[in-house]
Design a protein around this motif. Sequence first.
Motif, PDB file in Angstrom:
ATOM      1  N   GLU A  49       0.815  -1.225   0.000  1.00 47.21           N
ATOM      2  CA  GLU A  49       0.000   0.000   0.000  1.00 47.21           C
ATOM      3  C   GLU A  49       0.846   1.271   0.000  1.00 47.21           C
ATOM      4  OE1 GLU A  49      -0.304  -1.648   4.322  1.00 47.21           O
ATOM      5  OE2 GLU A  49      -0.266  -2.442   2.282  1.00 47.21           O
ATOM      6  N   HIS A  50       2.142   1.125   0.240  1.00 46.73           N
ATOM      7  CA  HIS A  50       3.018   2.302   0.230  1.00 46.73           C
ATOM      8  C   HIS A  50       3.889   2.355  -1.025  1.00 46.73           C
ATOM      9  CE1 HIS A  50       1.715   3.176   4.215  1.00 46.73           C
ATOM     10  NE2 HIS A  50       2.233   2.072   4.717  1.00 46.73           N
ATOM     11  N   LYS A  51       3.710   1.388  -1.926  1.00 45.59           N
ATOM     12  CA  LYS A  51       4.560   1.287  -3.119  1.00 45.59           C
ATOM     13  C   LYS A  51       4.536   2.573  -3.949  1.00 45.59           C
ATOM     14  CE  LYS A  51       6.260  -3.095  -4.053  1.00 45.59           C
ATOM     15  NZ  LYS A  51       6.871  -3.389  -2.778  1.00 45.59           N
ATOM     16  N   GLU A  52       3.339   3.136  -4.158  1.00 43.25           N
ATOM     17  CA  GLU A  52       3.228   4.308  -5.024  1.00 43.25           C
ATOM     18  C   GLU A  52       3.987   5.503  -4.431  1.00 43.25           C
ATOM     19  OE1 GLU A  52      -0.205   6.914  -7.155  1.00 43.25           O
ATOM     20  OE2 GLU A  52      -0.756   4.871  -6.569  1.00 43.25           O
ATOM     21  N   GLU A  53       3.769   5.764  -3.135  1.00 43.66           N
ATOM     22  CA  GLU A  53       4.476   6.874  -2.490  1.00 43.66           C
ATOM     23  C   GLU A  53       5.983   6.622  -2.498  1.00 43.66           C
ATOM     24  OE1 GLU A  53       1.906   5.275  -0.916  1.00 43.66           O
ATOM     25  OE2 GLU A  53       0.604   6.744   0.056  1.00 43.66           O
ATOM     26  N   ALA A  54       6.379   5.370  -2.232  1.00 46.01           N
ATOM     27  CA  ALA A  54       7.802   5.037  -2.198  1.00 46.01           C
ATOM     28  C   ALA A  54       8.415   5.229  -3.583  1.00 46.01           C
ATOM     29  CB  ALA A  54       7.994   3.602  -1.721  1.00 46.01           C
ATOM     30  N   ALA A  55       7.688   4.825  -4.619  1.00 48.10           N
ATOM     31  CA  ALA A  55       8.200   4.980  -5.985  1.00 48.10           C
ATOM     32  C   ALA A  55       8.406   6.466  -6.296  1.00 48.10           C
ATOM     33  CB  ALA A  55       7.237   4.345  -6.989  1.00 48.10           C
ATOM     34  N   ILE A  56       7.463   7.302  -5.860  1.00 46.02           N
ATOM     35  CA  ILE A  56       7.589   8.755  -6.067  1.00 46.02           C
ATOM     36  C   ILE A  56       8.816   9.268  -5.321  1.00 46.02           C
ATOM     37  CG2 ILE A  56       6.540  11.011  -5.569  1.00 46.02           C
ATOM     38  CD1 ILE A  56       3.783   9.593  -5.965  1.00 46.02           C
ATOM     39  N   LEU A  57       8.952   8.868  -4.056  1.00 49.08           N
ATOM     40  CA  LEU A  57      10.090   9.312  -3.244  1.00 49.08           C
ATOM     41  C   LEU A  57      11.413   8.894  -3.890  1.00 49.08           C
ATOM     42  CD1 LEU A  57      11.337  10.568  -0.702  1.00 49.08           C
ATOM     43  CD2 LEU A  57      11.029   8.362   0.437  1.00 49.08           C
ATOM     44  N   PHE A  58      11.527   7.608  -4.277  1.00 52.19           N
ATOM     45  CA  PHE A  58      12.781   7.135  -4.862  1.00 52.19           C
ATOM     46  C   PHE A  58      13.049   7.786  -6.217  1.00 52.19           C
ATOM     47  CE2 PHE A  58      12.899   3.721  -1.664  1.00 52.19           C
ATOM     48  CZ  PHE A  58      14.248   3.783  -1.342  1.00 52.19           C
ATOM     49  N   ASN A  59      11.982   8.071  -6.977  1.00 55.46           N
ATOM     50  CA  ASN A  59      12.166   8.794  -8.246  1.00 55.46           C
ATOM     51  C   ASN A  59      12.842  10.125  -8.000  1.00 55.46           C
ATOM     52  OD1 ASN A  59      11.564   7.506 -10.583  1.00 55.46           O
ATOM     53  ND2 ASN A  59       9.368   7.848 -10.430  1.00 55.46           N
ATOM     54  N   VAL A  60      12.404  10.805  -6.941  1.00 60.35           N
ATOM     55  CA  VAL A  60      12.979  12.110  -6.603  1.00 60.35           C
ATOM     56  C   VAL A  60      14.400  11.932  -6.055  1.00 60.35           C
ATOM     57  CG1 VAL A  60      12.744  14.158  -5.156  1.00 60.35           C
ATOM     58  CG2 VAL A  60      10.737  13.204  -6.276  1.00 60.35           C
ATOM     59  N   ILE A  61      14.605  10.929  -5.200  1.00 57.68           N
ATOM     60  CA  ILE A  61      15.958  10.649  -4.677  1.00 57.68           C
ATOM     61  C   ILE A  61      16.921  10.413  -5.850  1.00 57.68           C
ATOM     62  CG2 ILE A  61      17.375   8.931  -3.451  1.00 57.68           C
ATOM     63  CD1 ILE A  61      15.050   8.644  -1.444  1.00 57.68           C
ATOM     64  N   ASN A  62      16.429   9.734  -6.885  1.00 58.92           N
ATOM     65  CA  ASN A  62      17.285   9.424  -8.040  1.00 58.92           C
ATOM     66  C   ASN A  62      17.660  10.656  -8.860  1.00 58.92           C
ATOM     67  OD1 ASN A  62      17.350   6.746  -7.333  1.00 58.92           O
ATOM     68  ND2 ASN A  62      15.656   6.171  -8.651  1.00 58.92           N
ATOM     69  N   THR A  63      17.010  11.801  -8.609  1.00 58.64           N
ATOM     70  CA  THR A  63      17.366  13.026  -9.336  1.00 58.64           C
ATOM     71  C   THR A  63      18.477  13.810  -8.617  1.00 58.64           C
ATOM     72  OG1 THR A  63      15.763  14.468  -8.224  1.00 58.64           O
ATOM     73  CG2 THR A  63      14.987  13.274 -10.201  1.00 58.64           C
ATOM     74  N   LEU A  64      18.814  13.413  -7.385  1.00 57.01           N
ATOM     75  CA  LEU A  64      19.883  14.095  -6.643  1.00 57.01           C
ATOM     76  C   LEU A  64      21.223  13.846  -7.332  1.00 57.01           C
ATOM     77  CD1 LEU A  64      18.898  13.011  -2.996  1.00 57.01           C
ATOM     78  CD2 LEU A  64      18.531  15.266  -4.020  1.00 57.01           C
ATOM     79  N   THR A  65      22.203  14.685  -7.037  1.00 51.70           N
ATOM     80  CA  THR A  65      23.556  14.431  -7.551  1.00 51.70           C
ATOM     81  C   THR A  65      24.053  13.135  -6.903  1.00 51.70           C
ATOM     82  OG1 THR A  65      24.690  15.571  -5.744  1.00 51.70           O
ATOM     83  CG2 THR A  65      24.041  16.921  -7.659  1.00 51.70           C
ATOM     84  N   GLU A  66      25.048  12.502  -7.524  1.00 45.96           N
ATOM     85  CA  GLU A  66      25.594  11.241  -6.986  1.00 45.96           C
ATOM     86  C   GLU A  66      25.963  11.367  -5.513  1.00 45.96           C
ATOM     87  OE1 GLU A  66      28.981   9.710  -9.137  1.00 45.96           O
ATOM     88  OE2 GLU A  66      27.739   9.133 -10.840  1.00 45.96           O
ATOM     89  N   ASN A  67      26.715  12.432  -5.164  1.00 41.10           N
ATOM     90  CA  ASN A  67      27.171  12.590  -3.786  1.00 41.10           C
ATOM     91  C   ASN A  67      26.020  12.851  -2.816  1.00 41.10           C
ATOM     92  OD1 ASN A  67      29.834  12.007  -4.120  1.00 41.10           O
ATOM     93  ND2 ASN A  67      30.550  14.114  -4.048  1.00 41.10           N
ATOM     94  N   GLN A  68      25.046  13.668  -3.243  1.00 39.21           N
ATOM     95  CA  GLN A  68      23.885  13.925  -2.373  1.00 39.21           C
ATOM     96  C   GLN A  68      23.107  12.633  -2.146  1.00 39.21           C
ATOM     97  OE1 GLN A  68      21.484  17.068  -4.053  1.00 39.21           O
ATOM     98  NE2 GLN A  68      22.982  18.647  -3.600  1.00 39.21           N
TER      99      GLN A  68
END
Length: 181
Positions: A109-128
């Motif tokens: 039930e948290h997959k959709e929110e987690a996918a959104i969160l990780f999508n955003v995490i994946n836009t950070l710079t490598e070091n961040q």
Amino acid sequence: MMDNQNHFEKLYREFHVLVFNVALNYLQNTEDAEEVTQDVFVKVYNSLENFNQKSSHKTWIYRITINQCLDYLKHKNSQKRVFIFGKKSQNEQEYLNTSTFEHPGILMEHKEEAAILFNVINTLTENQKTAFLLSKLDGLSNPEISEIMQLSISSVESLVFRAKSALKDKLAEKFNHYRKK
């Protein structure tokens, strides 16, 4: 002195779950994380005799794992690009960002929110991204992260702070966008 085979088996038993979890947080896909975990331990086995005692095994293995994840992502994205140019996609970025989100640690039930969160995490710079994942998902302290990333503690603090700010802004944008739909 322990021979390499026994030493390796001990390290594998002690760290394979940690390596898999770090890889999973980085790649958000079980198969990819398993592949990287194997690659990490092949590397550990092959470089065991060159291991310098300057850092702990844990720090050393974290470092190898992060580098393997970054290499894996670079390779995967270059593969996708080749595929895209063969297929003439209109929007390369869109294609590159549709990773198959699959993280067994997250309830259905948290997959959709987690996918959104990780999508955003994946836009950070490598070091961040690295500093944020090690701090918030692995729960490591700034001194531990500083040793793994070979940066000063203040650099780590700054990276985590900037990552959190960027995430806050990008998530706010995303959720406003969803609200308007």
